[in-house]
Design a protein around this motif. Structure first.
Motif: not given
Length: 420
Positions: A321-330, A384-391
């Protein structure tokens, strides 16, 4: 100024402001911001910021400034008037209309800014309320724990956290003096019995020998039985067989002790970074099982992102599953894919997570593979990690937020870089 002024020092002075043919003197208190020496003028140029101004004097200064902004020179008479000088409007002929191009341009910019803010607000609410976000996430890597194989004195290894070690490089050496003493005794017993065998074989080789003097002890440390006896040749040959069996036993014992001693020299199993190490200076005594060093693997495929997700949200996740990783301060967001989901997080020896974080209840460990390799020095950094439902939609939303944050960051950097 002829003399320098230290930064932060508050001075009392007066502002001299021209008001028509008169000159106004306004007492103020100001704090020194910065200064530099102007060689062409031969004096110090000092910048102040006003920290204290009487309200009445402030009002007077405001009216003088407004008059100058209006393109007029304020006089003492005008300052006494009750009305402020306003910026005069240009007279226009009757029936003429105001040009609408400037107003339309301003209204268009205001409308676009409002739409952008609404879009940012909508994307932020969607991301925070509808996407799955873990309780905690960080960059982690496999951990290799080096423990003491036995008791002894730890030699100085010279390794500190952050050092890089190669595969098969010597890490620590433990001096087990008890094992060394036992090995020395075993080697002495082997040599002693071998000499007895050689002596008996030499005597038995003589055909005229009927009786042989035998040494009762078969170990050099058995001082209580160091007597001699005389026996016939047949008994001597049996004693030789016994001594040869004893030598074989001592030789096996020596090999076992040498193997145990070699196990006290620990080598690196990988190309790793030293995350933690016991200081070996000063002959530190360690016991079997004591932690000596923690290594972190540095292979590109080993550095991953680990997230602790609440059990209520696990059903929404699946491998790849796709996820987005924020490495710092967006400012830097990368894509990642779910590699595995584990309910027993204690069985994953990975460096980068605090021990107290792993003690949380009702959470599962999710490992993410980033789209590009992460440098090893990021291990331990919270992300910060956010998992995606609609890539597709989520990718556009993340790109928009990243662009917006980057634009805001450049604007702030430009504003801070302008001279005051």
């Amino acid at each position: 100024m002829e003399a320098p002024v230290d930064a932060g020092v508050i001075k009392r002075g007066s502002l001299l402001v021209a008001a028509g043919s008169a000159e106004l003197t306004i007492p103020v208190e100001a704090r020194c911001l910065r200064q530099h020496f102007d060689e062409s003028r031969g004096q110090y140029l000092v910048a102040f910021v006003i920290t204290r101004l009487d309200p009445a004097q402030r009002e007077l200064l405001r009216r003088v400034i407004r008059a100058y902004l209006a393109g007029r020179h304020a006089s003492v008479e005008e300052l006494i008037d009750a009305e402020d000088p306003q910026t005069p409007r240009r007279s226009m002929p009757e029936g003429a209309s105001m040009p609408a191009s400037g107003s339309l341009w301003r209204y268009s910019l205001l409308l676009l800014a409002s739409l952008a803010l609404l879009l940012v607000l909508a994307v932020t609410l969607y991301r925070n309320l509808l996407l799955v976000e873990p309780d905690f996430a960080a960059v982690t890597a496999p951990r290799v724990d080096i423990v003491a194989p036995g008791n002894g004195v730890l030699a100085d290894h010279g390794l500190t956290p952050g050092d890089r070690v190669e595969r098969d490089q010597l890490l620590v050496n433990i001096d087990n003096r008890e094992l060394r003493a036992e090995l020395a005794l075993a080697q002495a017993g082997e040599r002693f019995n071998q000499r007895l065998i050689d002596t008996l074989k030499t005597r038995l080789a003589d055909p005229d020998t009927q009786r042989v003097s035998l040494f009762n002890a078969t170990r050099p440390d058995d001082y209580r039985a160091t007597t001699f006896e005389t026996a016939d040749a047949g008994i001597a040959r049996e004693r030789v067989d016994q001594l040869e069996a004893s030598v074989d036993f001592e030789r096996a014992r020596v090999n076992a002790l040498e193997t145990r001693l070699s196990g006290h020299r620990l080598f690196s199993p990988c190309e790793c970074l030293v995350a933690w190490a016991v200081d070996g200076a000063g002959d530190v005594y360690v016991q079997q099982g004591d932690p000596l060093m923690t290594l972190t693997r540095t292979e590109p495929e080993a550095v991953l992102v680990e997230a602790l997700v609440h059990m209520e949200d696990i059903s929404r996740l699946e491998p790849h599953q796709l996820a987005f990783v924020d490495l710092g301060n967006g400012k830097e967001v990368i894509e990642a894919r779910v590699r595995s989901i584990a309910l027993d997080i204690e069985r994953q020896p990975r460096a980068g997570f605090p021990h107290w974080v792993r003690q949380q209840q009702n959470v599962a460990s999710v490992l993410l593979v980033p789209e590009r390799p992460l440098p090893p020095h990021l291990v331990g950094r919270p992300v910060e990690v956010r998992f995606s439902d609609a890539p597709a939609f989520d990718a556009v939303a993340e790109w928009f937020l990243s662009a917006f944050n980057g634009l805001i960051g450049r604007f702030v950097s430009t504003s801070e870089g302008e001279p005051s």
